[in-house]
Design a protein around this motif. Sequence first.
Motif, PDB file in Angstrom:
ATOM      1  N   TYR A 143      18.827   1.337   7.650  1.00 11.71           N
ATOM      2  CA  TYR A 143      17.419   0.977   7.521  1.00 11.71           C
ATOM      3  C   TYR A 143      16.687   1.977   6.635  1.00 11.71           C
ATOM      4  CZ  TYR A 143      18.259  -1.946  11.648  1.00 11.71           C
ATOM      5  OH  TYR A 143      18.740  -2.875  12.541  1.00 11.71           O
ATOM      6  N   CYS A 144      15.801   1.441   5.836  1.00 11.54           N
ATOM      7  CA  CYS A 144      14.904   2.270   5.047  1.00 11.54           C
ATOM      8  C   CYS A 144      13.591   2.404   5.806  1.00 11.54           C
ATOM      9  CB  CYS A 144      14.675   1.608   3.699  1.00 11.54           C
ATOM     10  SG  CYS A 144      13.479   2.438   2.644  1.00 11.54           S
ATOM     11  N   GLY A 145      13.040   3.615   5.808  1.00  8.22           N
ATOM     12  CA  GLY A 145      11.779   3.851   6.481  1.00  8.22           C
ATOM     13  C   GLY A 145      10.803   4.582   5.575  1.00  8.22           C
ATOM     14  N   ALA A 146       9.514   4.409   5.869  1.00 11.90           N
ATOM     15  CA  ALA A 146       8.476   5.091   5.090  1.00 11.90           C
ATOM     16  C   ALA A 146       7.420   5.659   6.027  1.00 11.90           C
ATOM     17  CB  ALA A 146       7.827   4.131   4.095  1.00 11.90           C
ATOM     18  N   ARG A 147       6.877   6.795   5.602  1.00 10.54           N
ATOM     19  CA  ARG A 147       5.896   7.487   6.423  1.00 10.54           C
ATOM     20  C   ARG A 147       4.742   7.928   5.531  1.00 10.54           C
ATOM     21  NH1 ARG A 147       7.542  13.387   8.644  1.00 10.54           N
ATOM     22  NH2 ARG A 147       5.481  14.292   8.416  1.00 10.54           N
ATOM     23  N   LYS A 148       3.517   7.720   5.993  1.00 12.22           N
ATOM     24  CA  LYS A 148       2.341   8.112   5.211  1.00 12.22           C
ATOM     25  C   LYS A 148       1.911   9.532   5.572  1.00 12.22           C
ATOM     26  CE  LYS A 148       0.731   3.579   3.914  1.00 12.22           C
ATOM     27  NZ  LYS A 148      -0.448   2.751   3.605  1.00 12.22           N
ATOM     28  N   TYR A 149       1.083  10.113   4.736  1.00 15.30           N
ATOM     29  CA  TYR A 149       0.750  11.533   4.861  1.00 15.30           C
ATOM     30  C   TYR A 149       0.083  11.864   6.187  1.00 15.30           C
ATOM     31  CZ  TYR A 149      -4.148  10.408   3.850  1.00 15.30           C
ATOM     32  OH  TYR A 149      -5.421   9.905   3.906  1.00 15.30           O
ATOM     33  N   TYR A 150      -0.607  10.897   6.792  1.00 15.97           N
ATOM     34  CA  TYR A 150      -1.382  11.168   7.997  1.00 15.97           C
ATOM     35  C   TYR A 150      -0.591  10.860   9.275  1.00 15.97           C
ATOM     36  CZ  TYR A 150      -2.102   6.180   7.184  1.00 15.97           C
ATOM     37  OH  TYR A 150      -1.926   4.855   6.920  1.00 15.97           O
ATOM     38  N   SER A 151       0.656  10.453   9.099  1.00 18.08           N
ATOM     39  CA  SER A 151       1.447  10.069  10.261  1.00 18.08           C
ATOM     40  C   SER A 151       2.557  11.080  10.527  1.00 18.08           C
ATOM     41  CB  SER A 151       2.064   8.687  10.056  1.00 18.08           C
ATOM     42  OG  SER A 151       2.819   8.308  11.187  1.00 18.08           O
ATOM     43  N   VAL A 152       2.940  11.210  11.795  1.00 16.55           N
ATOM     44  CA  VAL A 152       4.029  12.102  12.160  1.00 16.55           C
ATOM     45  C   VAL A 152       5.333  11.336  12.370  1.00 16.55           C
ATOM     46  CG1 VAL A 152       2.486  13.816  13.173  1.00 16.55           C
ATOM     47  CG2 VAL A 152       3.439  11.974  14.615  1.00 16.55           C
ATOM     48  N   ARG A 153       5.293  10.030  12.178  1.00 13.96           N
ATOM     49  CA  ARG A 153       6.500   9.243  12.380  1.00 13.96           C
ATOM     50  C   ARG A 153       6.616   8.197  11.274  1.00 13.96           C
ATOM     51  NH1 ARG A 153       4.799   5.392  17.523  1.00 13.96           N
ATOM     52  NH2 ARG A 153       3.220   4.170  16.413  1.00 13.96           N
ATOM     53  N   TYR A 154       7.815   7.623  11.186  1.00 17.31           N
ATOM     54  CA  TYR A 154       8.042   6.560  10.217  1.00 17.31           C
ATOM     55  C   TYR A 154       7.500   5.249  10.799  1.00 17.31           C
ATOM     56  CZ  TYR A 154      10.769   9.606   7.268  1.00 17.31           C
ATOM     57  OH  TYR A 154      11.151  10.617   6.420  1.00 17.31           O
ATOM     58  N   ASP A 155       6.505   4.692  10.134  1.00 16.72           N
ATOM     59  CA  ASP A 155       5.816   3.522  10.660  1.00 16.72           C
ATOM     60  C   ASP A 155       6.257   2.218  10.012  1.00 16.72           C
ATOM     61  OD1 ASP A 155       2.944   5.616  10.726  1.00 16.72           O
ATOM     62  OD2 ASP A 155       4.085   4.917  12.471  1.00 16.72           O
ATOM     63  N   TYR A 156       6.923   2.312   8.887  1.00 15.91           N
ATOM     64  CA  TYR A 156       7.298   1.116   8.140  1.00 15.91           C
ATOM     65  C   TYR A 156       8.812   1.072   7.983  1.00 15.91           C
ATOM     66  CZ  TYR A 156       2.353   1.367   7.118  1.00 15.91           C
ATOM     67  OH  TYR A 156       0.994   1.461   7.237  1.00 15.91           O
ATOM     68  N   SER A 199       0.830  -1.202   0.000  1.00 12.82           N
ATOM     69  CA  SER A 199       0.000   0.000   0.000  1.00 12.82           C
ATOM     70  C   SER A 199       0.866   1.254   0.000  1.00 12.82           C
ATOM     71  CB  SER A 199      -0.914  -0.020   1.226  1.00 12.82           C
ATOM     72  OG  SER A 199      -1.745   1.124   1.253  1.00 12.82           O
ATOM     73  N   THR A 200       1.466   1.552  -1.153  1.00 16.12           N
ATOM     74  CA  THR A 200       2.448   2.643  -1.233  1.00 16.12           C
ATOM     75  C   THR A 200       1.854   3.973  -1.653  1.00 16.12           C
ATOM     76  OG1 THR A 200       2.983   2.112  -3.512  1.00 16.12           O
ATOM     77  CG2 THR A 200       4.286   1.008  -1.820  1.00 16.12           C
ATOM     78  N   PHE A 201       0.584   4.003  -2.026  1.00 17.80           N
ATOM     79  CA  PHE A 201       0.016   5.204  -2.650  1.00 17.80           C
ATOM     80  C   PHE A 201      -0.018   6.402  -1.715  1.00 17.80           C
ATOM     81  CE2 PHE A 201      -4.059   5.143  -0.473  1.00 17.80           C
ATOM     82  CZ  PHE A 201      -4.168   3.822  -0.077  1.00 17.80           C
ATOM     83  N   SER A 202      -0.048   6.187  -0.403  1.00 18.11           N
ATOM     84  CA  SER A 202      -0.164   7.307   0.521  1.00 18.11           C
ATOM     85  C   SER A 202       1.148   7.629   1.234  1.00 18.11           C
ATOM     86  CB  SER A 202      -1.253   7.028   1.554  1.00 18.11           C
ATOM     87  OG  SER A 202      -1.041   5.787   2.180  1.00 18.11           O
ATOM     88  N   ILE A 203       2.234   7.066   0.744  1.00 18.73           N
ATOM     89  CA  ILE A 203       3.545   7.384   1.321  1.00 18.73           C
ATOM     90  C   ILE A 203       3.979   8.760   0.841  1.00 18.73           C
ATOM     91  CG2 ILE A 203       5.986   6.811   1.339  1.00 18.73           C
ATOM     92  CD1 ILE A 203       5.222   3.886   1.139  1.00 18.73           C
ATOM     93  N   THR A 204       4.350   9.630   1.790  1.00 15.68           N
ATOM     94  CA  THR A 204       4.830  10.960   1.415  1.00 15.68           C
ATOM     95  C   THR A 204       6.306  11.159   1.738  1.00 15.68           C
ATOM     96  OG1 THR A 204       4.072  11.794   3.548  1.00 15.68           O
ATOM     97  CG2 THR A 204       2.594  12.072   1.659  1.00 15.68           C
ATOM     98  N   HIS A 205       6.825  10.399   2.686  1.00 17.12           N
ATOM     99  CA  HIS A 205       8.225  10.551   3.075  1.00 17.12           C
ATOM    100  C   HIS A 205       8.887   9.175   3.088  1.00 17.12           C
ATOM    101  CE1 HIS A 205       6.379  14.167   4.716  1.00 17.12           C
ATOM    102  NE2 HIS A 205       7.571  14.706   4.910  1.00 17.12           N
ATOM    103  N   MET A 206      10.096   9.143   2.577  1.00 18.27           N
ATOM    104  CA  MET A 206      10.929   7.957   2.727  1.00 18.27           C
ATOM    105  C   MET A 206      12.305   8.406   3.166  1.00 18.27           C
ATOM    106  SD  MET A 206       9.785   5.363  -0.319  1.00 18.27           S
ATOM    107  CE  MET A 206      10.619   3.974   0.490  1.00 18.27           C
ATOM    108  N   GLY A 207      12.962   7.547   3.916  1.00 14.31           N
ATOM    109  CA  GLY A 207      14.251   7.962   4.430  1.00 14.31           C
ATOM    110  C   GLY A 207      15.165   6.806   4.754  1.00 14.31           C
ATOM    111  N   TRP A 208      16.412   7.177   4.972  1.00 12.38           N
ATOM    112  CA  TRP A 208      17.429   6.237   5.418  1.00 12.38           C
ATOM    113  C   TRP A 208      17.864   6.622   6.832  1.00 12.38           C
ATOM    114  CZ3 TRP A 208      18.639   1.856   2.963  1.00 12.38           C
ATOM    115  CH2 TRP A 208      18.299   1.748   1.610  1.00 12.38           C
TER     116      TRP A 208
END
Length: 118
Positions: free
Chosen positions: A94-107, A27-36
């Motif tokens: 580590y790679c992380g992903a965060r969705k638009y409605y979240s304030v933290r990296y959840d994945y 479910s990647t459609f709502s990801i707004t931030h990705m990071g290392w």
Amino acid sequence: QVQLVESGGGLVQPGGSLRLSCAASGSTFSITHMGWFRQAPGKQRELVATITSGGSTNYADSVKGRFTISRDSAKNTVYLQMNSLEPEDTAVYYCGARKYYSVRYDYWGQGTQVTVSS
């Protein structure tokens, strides 16, 4: 759910380069931030670099000018080009992903080891 798979870690000499990749699926459609992020033995996980869906980037001071984060939206993949590597860069990345409605990296991915040593 979002699955993240990192690749590209390894052993490199000081001054060398590596490129890490992180492929996202699910479910990647709502990801707004990705990071290392990285975690060295005995230390807390720390931010390395992040990138938004709009292409804005942010870097830790320790890697500015040496690392570059980029993304290929068509492939749902984020890259981290690491140049001029130093022994202090040794860590699990580590790679992380965060969705638009979240304030933290959840994945999070499973992590990939980067070792800088002669």
